[in-house]
Scaffold this active site. Structure first.
Site, mmCIF file in Angstrom:
data_model
loop_
_atom_site.group_PDB
_atom_site.id
_atom_site.type_symbol
_atom_site.label_atom_id
_atom_site.label_comp_id
_atom_site.label_asym_id
_atom_site.label_seq_id
_atom_site.Cartn_x
_atom_site.Cartn_y
_atom_site.Cartn_z
ATOM 1 N N GLU A 1 0.929 -8.229 -6.416
ATOM 2 C CA GLU A 1 -0.422 -8.105 -6.909
ATOM 3 C C GLU A 1 -1.591 -9.205 -6.880
ATOM 4 O OE1 GLU A 1 -0.057 -5.741 -10.414
ATOM 5 O OE2 GLU A 1 1.108 -4.290 -9.600
ATOM 6 N N GLU B 1 8.057 0.714 -4.403
ATOM 7 C CA GLU B 1 7.752 1.288 -5.740
ATOM 8 C C GLU B 1 7.321 2.841 -5.766
ATOM 9 O OE1 GLU B 1 5.699 -1.049 -8.600
ATOM 10 O OE2 GLU B 1 6.383 -2.712 -7.585
#
Ligand code: XIL
Length: 366
Positions: free
Chosen positions: A160, A276
């Protein structure tokens, strides 16, 4: 002594042609029983995130996990807060338990994650500054990646690093690491990880890359540019992880744009994993059959699109059973009904989502 003839795969196919009854029977015989088996038939990996706390305490869950999964991501157990509780202290106990679990049951293991702005220990804010940031980062990565050397299929080295809203011209997140070290922290992290565990694969992992929205489009562009810069400077990076936390309510999906993005990533000679995946049922009707149908539909729509890209090597859901999902807290429903975002229900039984995932693997063209 009479020995029952074994039904080989070839014979099953032959018999299958003989009569409708046997076709159904042999069709059933040939049908895999787990998501990992469906994936494996296409040379793909299926797995899920799992937590030490759940896998070690619930044997039935652990059994189902092993049955369904070929690869495991520790949900939190390798993050800084869990593994590096004090500046000079590491706690590998839970990560080691998971590594051992994975080895015992022939699961591959992912590493998640070496650099992230979140899930940091309290000491981080008090102890780390511009002067010691680089040595702290290098020491952490060397220690953790070194500890698991040879055991990890692929590390999410940096997680991220993109946040377009932060206003940086390249879309880089203005995290502590960025503010202290500039963009170089990303390249540095990959180099240090690759020295510590030369045989693992190293991934950049991020969210918000899936939809046909301006927000996701900007994020896709920023990620692609980052990957291009990394490749251009020779960073040892092998792949991109798409988190793919999807929303069943969101309809702005554009298969062609997503495919094009994956093609662009693949053209940089990078592998791709869906790392994910889950489908939040927030905003769907209370009726759980309706909910399950829509969630399943989204799984199939997404996977049938991304699996067309040959550089995609695996799919992991963020959890396996609705009993244990971060979305219970992160995206609870307004009616407070238990959320149903994953392939197995709370009793570890396959839902429609399981069938959609299986079918997506089944229908991939090689
Ligand atoms: C989440 C875990 O599932 C939660 O248990 C924890 O409280 C916070 O982190 N993106 C990631 C994952 O890369 O590490 C996050 O996992 C979910 C979003």
């Amino acid at each position: 002594m009479f020995k029952k003839p074994r039904l080989t795969r070839r014979k099953a196919i032959y018999l299958g042609g003989a009569a409708l009854g046997t076709t159904l029977l042999t069709g059933w015989l040939r049908q895999p029983k787990s998501l990992k088996a469906y994936a494996a038939r296409k040379g793909l990996l299926y797995g899920a995130a799992g937590a030490y706390s759940k896998l070690s305490e619930n044997q039935e869950f652990a059994k189902r996990f092993i049955e369904e999964c070929a690869i495991l991501t520790p949900e939190n157990d390798l993050k800084w807060k869990a593994i590096h509780p004090q500046p000079n202290q590491y706690d590998f106990s839970q990560g080691d338990w998971l590594a051992n679990f994975a080895q015992r049951h022939q699961l591959k293991m992912r590493g998640h994650t070496l650099v992230w702005h979140a899930y940091m220990p309290d000491w981080f804010k008090e102890t780390v500054d511009r002067q010691n940031a680089e040595s702290t980062l290098v020491e952490h990565i060397t220690t953790v990646a070194g500890h698991y050397q040879g055991l990890i299929h692929s590390w999410d080295v940096v997680n991220e690093a993109i946040k377009v809203e932060d206003g940086h011209p390249l879309g880089l997140r203005k995290s502590a690491w960025f503010n202290w070290l500039g963009e170089d922290y990303i390249d540095l992290a990959f180099r240090v990880a690759s020295e510590a565990d030369p045989k693992a694969m190293f991934f950049y992992n991020d969210y918000g890359l899936d939809y046909d929205t301006e927000y996701d489009e900007n994020r896709r562009n920023a990620v692609l540019n980052l990957l291009e810069r990394l490749k251009a400077r020779g960073t040892p990076i092998h792949g991109l992880g798409l988190q793919a936390h999807l929303l069943a309510k969101e309809k702005r999906f554009n298969a062609e744009k997503l495919r094009q993005f994956l093609r662009d990533v693949a053209s940089l000679d990078l592998k791709i994993m869906i790392t994910e995946l889950d489908v939040s049922d927030k905003g769907l009707p209370y009726d759980y059959q309706k909910r399950d149908r829509r969630v399943a539909e989204v799984y199939e729509m997404y996977l049938s699109t991304v699996l067309e890209e040959p550089n995609v090597i695996g799919v992991l859901t963020w959890g396996l059973s609705d009993r244990y999902t971060w979305l219970s807290k992160h995206r609870p429903r307004n009616d407070n009904a238990p959320v149903r975002p994953l392939p197995l229900d709370r009793e570890f039984k396959p839902k429609l989502a399981w069938e959609s995932i299986a079918r997506s693997f089944e229908t991939v063209n090689l």
